[in-house]
Design an enzyme around this catalytic site. Sequence first.
Site, PDB file in Angstrom:
ATOM      1  N   ASP A  45       0.828  -1.204   0.000  1.00 46.56           N
ATOM      2  CA  ASP A  45       0.000   0.000   0.000  1.00 46.56           C
ATOM      3  C   ASP A  45       0.869   1.263   0.000  1.00 46.56           C
ATOM      4  O   ASP A  45       2.071   1.213   0.300  1.00 46.56           O
ATOM      5  CB  ASP A  45      -0.879  -0.025   1.263  1.00 46.56           C
ATOM      6  CG  ASP A  45      -2.199   0.688   1.072  1.00 46.56           C
ATOM      7  OD1 ASP A  45      -2.302   1.522   0.158  1.00 46.56           O
ATOM      8  OD2 ASP A  45      -3.132   0.410   1.842  1.00 46.56           O
ATOM      9  N   ASP A  78     -10.597   2.188  -2.940  1.00 46.49           N
ATOM     10  CA  ASP A  78     -11.117   1.916  -1.597  1.00 46.49           C
ATOM     11  C   ASP A  78     -12.634   1.899  -1.606  1.00 46.49           C
ATOM     12  O   ASP A  78     -13.247   1.625  -0.583  1.00 46.49           O
ATOM     13  CB  ASP A  78     -10.615   2.974  -0.603  1.00 46.49           C
ATOM     14  CG  ASP A  78      -9.266   2.585  -0.037  1.00 46.49           C
ATOM     15  OD1 ASP A  78      -8.851   1.426  -0.230  1.00 46.49           O
ATOM     16  OD2 ASP A  78      -8.621   3.434   0.604  1.00 46.49           O
TER      17      ASP A  78
HETATM   18  C1  GLA Z   1      -5.715   1.721   2.261  1.00 55.28           C
HETATM   19  C2  GLA Z   1      -6.103   0.548   1.391  1.00 55.28           C
HETATM   20  C3  GLA Z   1      -7.176  -0.262   2.084  1.00 55.28           C
HETATM   21  C4  GLA Z   1      -6.656  -0.744   3.407  1.00 55.28           C
HETATM   22  C5  GLA Z   1      -6.209   0.438   4.237  1.00 55.28           C
HETATM   23  C6  GLA Z   1      -5.521  -0.002   5.493  1.00 55.28           C
HETATM   24  O1  GLA Z   1      -6.731   2.651   2.357  1.00 55.28           O
HETATM   25  O2  GLA Z   1      -6.513   0.983   0.143  1.00 55.28           O
HETATM   26  O3  GLA Z   1      -7.565  -1.343   1.273  1.00 55.28           O
HETATM   27  O4  GLA Z   1      -5.599  -1.635   3.195  1.00 55.28           O
HETATM   28  O5  GLA Z   1      -5.311   1.272   3.535  1.00 55.28           O
HETATM   29  O6  GLA Z   1      -5.085   1.063   6.260  1.00 55.28           O
END
Ligand code: GLA
Length: 753
Positions: free
Chosen positions: A488, A560
């Site tokens: 990420d 997300d």
């Molecule tokens: C980001 C990712 C999510 C999740 C969060 C965790 O927003 O896109 O899928 O993994 O971080 O903090």
Amino acid sequence: MIVSSMTNKMFEVINGQTFHLYNRKVSYVLTVMENGQLGHLYYGKSLGTLSVSDVNYLKVQNSKSAGTVKYSPDTGNFTLADRAQEYPVYGSSDFRKGAIDISHNQEPWYLDFKFADYSITSDKPRNLNCPESYAIGSSEATQLNVQLIDVEHRLELVEHFTIFDNQSAVVRSTTIKNRTGKMINIENMMSATLELPDDKFQMINLSGAWLKERHVKFHNLEQGTVSVESLKGASGHQHNPFIALIRSQNLNQGEAYASNLIYSGNFISQVEVNEWHKTRLMTGLNPTYFGWKLEANESFKTPEAVIYYSNQGVNGLIDASTNFTKKHVIDRRWSQSERPIVFNNWEATYYEFDEQKLLKLAHQAKRIGMECFVVDDGWFGQRDNDRSSLGDWRVNPQKFPHEIALFAKQIHEMGLQMGLWFEPEMVSPDTSLYKEHPDWVVRHPYKSVSIGRGQYVLDFANPEVVTSVYQQIKPVILATKLDYMKWDMNRNITEAYSPYLNKCNIPQTEFFHRYVQGVNMLYQLILTDFPDILIEGCAGGGGRFDLGTLFYSPQIWPSDDSDAVERLSILTGTTLAYPLSSFSNHVSAVPNDQIGRQTSLAFRQMVADFGPLGYELDISNLPLDELVQIKKNIEFYQCHRQLFVNGRFRQLRSIDPQSNEVIWSVENADSTEIFVGFYRKLATPNASILNYVKLPMVKPNLTYQIDGGEKVSGAILQQLGLRQPYQFNGVNLDTAELYGDFQVHLYHIVSIE
Ligand code: GLA
């Protein structure tokens, strides 16, 4: 008359100065112009071999009225003002933006690169230190390298053009070599230019924001420049490097050109139309906040740009980008091995979990057929919210009192793969990493510094930082025998300044590019030691969905926003540029956590089935009938996974995100098995009862069976179309197949002869 002095399957040179790269699908023709510079003659549908008279015909480009400024007193009427060029420069008779700008001691140089020589190579191995297109063996690709020299400035350029067997794409990049004997500055250096003879196109870009990435946007072209760009240190949520020029929105017909970059950092992609209605597309590193110091005898190579061509409309473009990316960008091991059905605990638990809770979820996940258990954010340090612990990649002892290795062992013993989330480029202020190495953070010496999600960005321009992060991650991969890693990146770069570059006397204008090189270096370290690990890219959802990332990670978390209706638009935009196999798609709970929308489980699953499937909801707490539905869908998906991940994907209704109906299909190689996903966002009362969608892929002479029931000829499905489900109309709910908002039907159409 045969005039080629040299021919092979993909290349011919005519009269020593015109170069033709071609395969069965496309032709790309360039030539040395009257002034010795490199001109562009043609890119489009394959022309077959060319004769001298063909080349002469293509070479006629001078519109006599164009440009009052001529190139030189010695070349008559010749002007660069309206010339199609391969790598144009500003400063002479062309007043548009150029592809390259160089300065020396703050003084701009007006460049003049002239043809010197060329070479042909066919070796293009996959090299993990830099994301570039690759070929296996010597028959898949032919690369033309044209050497150009600016004699006055003693600079050398090499223009690389690569054509691939059976691909509707040409890859371009440029190398500059500093022969001046002194230091120069690169102020701007694009990866590619594509000149088109008219402006009868609409431009498409894929833009949006966090939670609504890569929506299709249309622009009518007019005189002037339209550009999309990023200055965020990553390609970004707002804009994607991919842009397209389409003759019409017809899904199956008409010409379309598109470009993309094999790069993950700051970029610009732009289209300029001049006063003679000529179109110039350029794409490359964003010149804003960029500058590169090139010492004597050093060289610099741009990222590669891919230029696609289709004469079969939008779906042809999807084919072109999909086929190229799967074969020549993504590691081919992933086209052979199956993507696991993932359970991810993020939306199920967020930070509130411990070993027991996870094991319960894992047992349930296994029971209903899932294949890989991914522990998302929160497993390390003291990470109970998003303000802590990034950079200390040691397991949280409260959540995992028995060590992560034992947990992973239990997951593996259940027959599940093991996945973990990392955010390697970041550091939280409460970590030992931060305290021990405050100078490892991207931060200007100013007092004020921006902070995002409570975290800072590590200085990946510093190779020592990258190595140190890897030294922390590697033991975790080993201990857990990790199968899958979610990588990420949750905040963008601000106050872009590297203490390390400062120490090394390297200009800060090199920071953004060197940062991306550091990211590539970490990928390289991981994949060299663990070539089979499946890395899923992610950046706060889809903030880094690009070919640079796909080179290393075959799939990416696209957003997300897990709401299935929003995913219709995100997937539609994304698949213009990236294969369905790269689009990780999870079923989540309702009301949806991001926008509160309520959709049926059937709707959510039938959207998520397109691409690598996963689940991200509390399955320990679902009603039995929903668990049964999930189990059934997983069994169904497992039977047809090849098609949903690697089948030929098409749009059948529209790519406009405003469209109320979205219809997708996937088909096998000989079109004997097809799935059609039909989605209607809002109910349309008293709509016409009979609606059809034409299936262009079916074979007219075959008979097909729909959902194991009705039988009908391919000719009818092609000409009249597949009958859409009846919508609720007035009061007669008995005859309606679908009613209410968010209607869905997934057709399975199989040839029975
Ligand atoms: C980001 C990712 C999510 C999740 C969060 C965790 O927003 O896109 O899928 O993994 O971080 O903090």
